[in-house]
Write a protein that holds these residues in place. Structure first.
Motif, PDB file in Angstrom:
ATOM      1  N   ILE A  50       0.773  -1.253  -0.198  1.00 42.36           N
ATOM      2  CA  ILE A  50       0.046  -0.118  -0.051  1.00 42.36           C
ATOM      3  C   ILE A  50       1.003   1.151   0.029  1.00 42.36           C
ATOM      4  O   ILE A  50       1.873   1.575   0.974  1.00 42.36           O
ATOM      5  N   GLY A  51       0.793   2.163  -0.895  1.00 39.25           N
ATOM      6  CA  GLY A  51       1.496   3.135  -1.026  1.00 39.25           C
ATOM      7  C   GLY A  51       2.446   3.282  -1.837  1.00 39.25           C
ATOM      8  O   GLY A  51       3.493   4.424  -1.668  1.00 39.25           O
ATOM      9  N   ARG A  52       3.266   2.178  -1.918  1.00 37.25           N
ATOM     10  CA  ARG A  52       4.540   1.830  -2.699  1.00 37.25           C
ATOM     11  C   ARG A  52       4.773   2.060  -4.093  1.00 37.25           C
ATOM     12  O   ARG A  52       3.819   1.582  -4.750  1.00 37.25           O
ATOM     13  N   GLY A  53       5.771   2.731  -4.350  1.00 37.23           N
ATOM     14  CA  GLY A  53       5.784   2.866  -5.764  1.00 37.23           C
ATOM     15  C   GLY A  53       4.684   3.848  -6.548  1.00 37.23           C
ATOM     16  O   GLY A  53       4.564   3.458  -7.756  1.00 37.23           O
ATOM     17  N   THR A  54       4.338   4.673  -5.991  1.00 35.76           N
ATOM     18  CA  THR A  54       3.248   5.798  -6.747  1.00 35.76           C
ATOM     19  C   THR A  54       4.035   6.898  -6.950  1.00 35.76           C
ATOM     20  O   THR A  54       4.869   7.301  -6.628  1.00 35.76           O
ATOM     21  N   LYS A  55       3.518   7.502  -8.266  1.00 36.52           N
ATOM     22  CA  LYS A  55       4.005   8.595  -8.777  1.00 36.52           C
ATOM     23  C   LYS A  55       3.508  10.154  -7.857  1.00 36.52           C
ATOM     24  O   LYS A  55       4.347  10.953  -7.694  1.00 36.52           O
ATOM     25  N   VAL A  56       2.197   9.714  -7.200  1.00 38.54           N
ATOM     26  CA  VAL A  56       1.753  10.766  -6.387  1.00 38.54           C
ATOM     27  C   VAL A  56       1.710  10.354  -4.902  1.00 38.54           C
ATOM     28  O   VAL A  56       2.018   9.154  -4.871  1.00 38.54           O
ATOM     29  N   ILE A 103      -7.583  -4.462  -7.783  1.00 39.26           N
ATOM     30  CA  ILE A 103      -6.612  -3.560  -8.502  1.00 39.26           C
ATOM     31  C   ILE A 103      -5.343  -3.496  -8.059  1.00 39.26           C
ATOM     32  O   ILE A 103      -4.538  -3.188  -8.836  1.00 39.26           O
ATOM     33  N   LEU A 104      -4.986  -3.484  -6.768  1.00 36.34           N
ATOM     34  CA  LEU A 104      -3.647  -3.807  -6.375  1.00 36.34           C
ATOM     35  C   LEU A 104      -2.957  -4.929  -6.571  1.00 36.34           C
ATOM     36  O   LEU A 104      -1.919  -4.872  -7.106  1.00 36.34           O
ATOM     37  N   GLU A 105      -3.841  -6.034  -6.496  1.00 38.62           N
ATOM     38  CA  GLU A 105      -3.099  -7.254  -6.970  1.00 38.62           C
ATOM     39  C   GLU A 105      -2.821  -7.316  -8.524  1.00 38.62           C
ATOM     40  O   GLU A 105      -1.538  -7.697  -8.734  1.00 38.62           O
ATOM     41  N   TYR A 106      -3.752  -7.004  -9.268  1.00 35.59           N
ATOM     42  CA  TYR A 106      -3.402  -7.308 -10.836  1.00 35.59           C
ATOM     43  C   TYR A 106      -3.021  -5.903 -11.481  1.00 35.59           C
ATOM     44  O   TYR A 106      -2.746  -5.912 -12.728  1.00 35.59           O
ATOM     45  N   GLY A 107      -3.221  -4.698 -10.802  1.00 37.75           N
ATOM     46  CA  GLY A 107      -2.956  -3.469 -11.341  1.00 37.75           C
ATOM     47  C   GLY A 107      -4.093  -3.107 -12.334  1.00 37.75           C
ATOM     48  O   GLY A 107      -4.983  -3.682 -12.526  1.00 37.75           O
ATOM     49  N   ARG A 108      -4.035  -1.795 -13.185  1.00 38.03           N
ATOM     50  CA  ARG A 108      -4.871  -1.375 -14.289  1.00 38.03           C
ATOM     51  C   ARG A 108      -4.379  -0.404 -14.926  1.00 38.03           C
ATOM     52  O   ARG A 108      -2.867  -0.064 -14.726  1.00 38.03           O
ATOM     53  N   HIS A 109      -4.862   0.194 -16.033  1.00 39.11           N
ATOM     54  CA  HIS A 109      -4.150   0.955 -16.776  1.00 39.11           C
ATOM     55  C   HIS A 109      -3.612   2.187 -16.107  1.00 39.11           C
ATOM     56  O   HIS A 109      -4.049   2.953 -15.460  1.00 39.11           O
ATOM     57  N   GLY A 110      -2.365   2.417 -16.198  1.00 38.77           N
ATOM     58  CA  GLY A 110      -1.666   3.584 -15.472  1.00 38.77           C
ATOM     59  C   GLY A 110      -1.258   3.185 -14.184  1.00 38.77           C
ATOM     60  O   GLY A 110      -0.609   3.777 -13.445  1.00 38.77           O
ATOM     61  N   GLN A 111      -1.471   2.017 -13.668  1.00 42.59           N
ATOM     62  CA  GLN A 111      -1.124   1.583 -12.486  1.00 42.59           C
ATOM     63  C   GLN A 111      -0.570   0.147 -12.390  1.00 42.59           C
ATOM     64  O   GLN A 111      -1.406  -0.845 -12.537  1.00 42.59           O
ATOM     65  N   PRO A 112       0.677  -0.220 -12.108  1.00 43.03           N
ATOM     66  CA  PRO A 112       1.203  -1.352 -12.066  1.00 43.03           C
ATOM     67  C   PRO A 112       0.923  -2.266 -10.982  1.00 43.03           C
ATOM     68  O   PRO A 112       0.444  -1.980 -10.062  1.00 43.03           O
TER      69      PRO A 112
END
Length: 143
Positions: A50-56, A103-112
């Protein structure tokens, strides 16, 4: 025709009968012992992603982590006892915790993707089995 007559010690037969009478309670306690191990691993992995590797800056509210828990032991149609480690569904913003976890587990467009469930499952499998074995042996010895 041959006839076989096997006599078992009375104390052994009484112990077996006592174990059979508390089968559901024993299964519940053994499964909960394994679920504790898995839940602790999932909680640890989730807190790490949670919160790791985010651009913002992270906007985490802590709701997902606090929603993590273990269900009660339930019987399925085949008579198997099951326990689940997962997320409660109430969120203040109306979204689903399962959706956020997905979404955290598999990501989505723009979010790894930041897998936390699959690694927890792999890492805790043998430890959960061992915890359940220990609990079962403890239950059998105490009867």
């Amino acid at each position: 025709m041959a006839k076989v007559d096997i006599k078992m010690p009375d104390d052994f037969l009484e112990k077996l009968a006592h174990l059979a009478s508390d089968e559901d309670g024993m299964a519940e306690r053994v499964l909960n012992a394994g679920a504790e191990v898995v839940e602790a691993r999932v909680r640890s992995n989730l807190a790490g992603v949670i919160g790791r590797g985010t651009k913002v800056e992270s906007r985490s509210t802590g709701q997902l982590l606090s929603a993590l828990g273990t269900s009660g032991v339930k019987l399925d149609r085949q008579g198997n006892h099951n326990v689940k480690v997962g997320f409660a569904e109430s969120r203040r913003d109306g979204d689903s915790n399962a959706k956020i976890a997905n979404i955290l587990e598999y990501g989505r467009h723009g979010q790894p993707a930041k897998p936390f469930l699959k690694p927890a499952k792999s890492a805790s499998k043998s430890a959960a089995i061992e915890a359940m074995k220990r609990k079962l042996e403890e239950e059998v010895q105490s009867k």
